[in-house]
Motif scaffolding. Structure first.
Motif, PDB file in Angstrom:
ATOM      1  N   ILE A 162       0.841  -1.209   0.000  1.00 24.98           N
ATOM      2  CA  ILE A 162       0.000   0.000   0.000  1.00 24.98           C
ATOM      3  C   ILE A 162       0.870   1.251   0.000  1.00 24.98           C
ATOM      4  O   ILE A 162       0.630   2.190  -0.758  1.00 24.98           O
ATOM      5  CB  ILE A 162      -0.941  -0.006   1.219  1.00 24.98           C
ATOM      6  N   ASP A 163       1.898   1.236   0.846  1.00 27.01           N
ATOM      7  CA  ASP A 163       2.826   2.373   0.915  1.00 27.01           C
ATOM      8  C   ASP A 163       4.153   1.884   1.475  1.00 27.01           C
ATOM      9  O   ASP A 163       4.371   0.676   1.600  1.00 27.01           O
ATOM     10  CB  ASP A 163       2.228   3.528   1.748  1.00 27.01           C
ATOM     11  N   MET A 170       1.706   8.183   9.517  1.00 29.61           N
ATOM     12  CA  MET A 170       2.135   9.592   9.487  1.00 29.61           C
ATOM     13  C   MET A 170       3.543   9.756   8.923  1.00 29.61           C
ATOM     14  O   MET A 170       3.953  10.851   8.570  1.00 29.61           O
ATOM     15  CB  MET A 170       2.072  10.192  10.901  1.00 29.61           C
ATOM     16  N   GLU A 171       4.277   8.650   8.868  1.00 29.72           N
ATOM     17  CA  GLU A 171       5.653   8.700   8.374  1.00 29.72           C
ATOM     18  C   GLU A 171       5.800   8.170   6.942  1.00 29.72           C
ATOM     19  O   GLU A 171       6.918   7.987   6.458  1.00 29.72           O
ATOM     20  CB  GLU A 171       6.566   7.889   9.305  1.00 29.72           C
TER      21      GLU A 171
END
Length: 203
Positions: A162-163, A170-171
């Motif tokens: 996903i990321d 938040m990072e």
């Protein structure tokens, strides 16, 4: 003599398999492949297929589950992705690939409870026969497959994570799925098409 003949036959058969072309179907989909449709049971009891979404422009198919800490860490982000892109024609389709015999927390009843507690806005399907996840090539939870709906079928456009930070939303520095969806919807080339899925192995 019979033993020698048997050994020669075994060597010939072994050689045949050694030089046979690899079965890429066992490896799952690659970028550009057409993803087959499926029919899986949703937590509300209905059977869901991609073909049910006549107005969709694509799908974010995510193999996820209840039991994996990585999947839990991404859960709110998955909900946010569906809320952000469903109205643009790219809904999340979540699929639990695990066998509850080995992961009791991933039983259908537990899926129903989880979906209700977290107010899922997307279908949460169970791959009961464990036939869909190997077709896609999913190895871990969560594992994402972005599909683009075309006249030829649902084309695989992105595969992976996903990321770039499962530990802290938040990072996050690179939002792989969001970037891929935005590029797909605007007709641009997807810059990062494949990433390594970080998560728990499918059981």
């Amino acid at each position: 003599m019979n033993m020698i003949r048997m050994l020669l036959v075994l060597m010939a058969v072994s050689g045949l398999f050694a030089f046979s072309p690899p079965d890429h179907r066992a490896e799952g989909y690659s970028i550009g492949d057409i993803a087959a449709d499926f029919s899986l049971k949703n937590v509300d009891g209905d059977m869901i297929s991609l073909s049910d979404y006549s107005a969709a422009k694509g799908f974010l198919v995510i193999f996820t589950c209840n039991s994996c800490p990585y999947a839990n860490a991404y859960e709110d982000r998955i909900i946010a992705l569906d809320k952000k892109y469903k109205s643009s024609g790219v809904p999340v389709i979540a699929i639990n690939p695990n066998n509850p015999k080995y992961r009791p927390e991933d039983s259908f009843e537990s899926m129903q409870k989880r979906a209700q507690e977290k107010a899922y806005t997307f279908p949460y399907l169970m791959d009961v026969k464990q036939e869909v996840f190997p077709l896609y090539g999913a190895k871990r939870t969560p594992h994402c497959f972005l599909l683009e709906k075309t006249d030829s079928g649902n084309v695989v456009r992105y595969i992976g994570a996903i990321d770039d930070n499962y530990q802290d939303a938040m990072e996050v520095e690179v939002r792989y799925v969001e970037d891929a969806i935005e590029a797909m919807l605007s007709g641009r080339e997807i810059q990062i098409e494949i990433t390594k899925a970080i998560g728990c192995s499918i059981k």
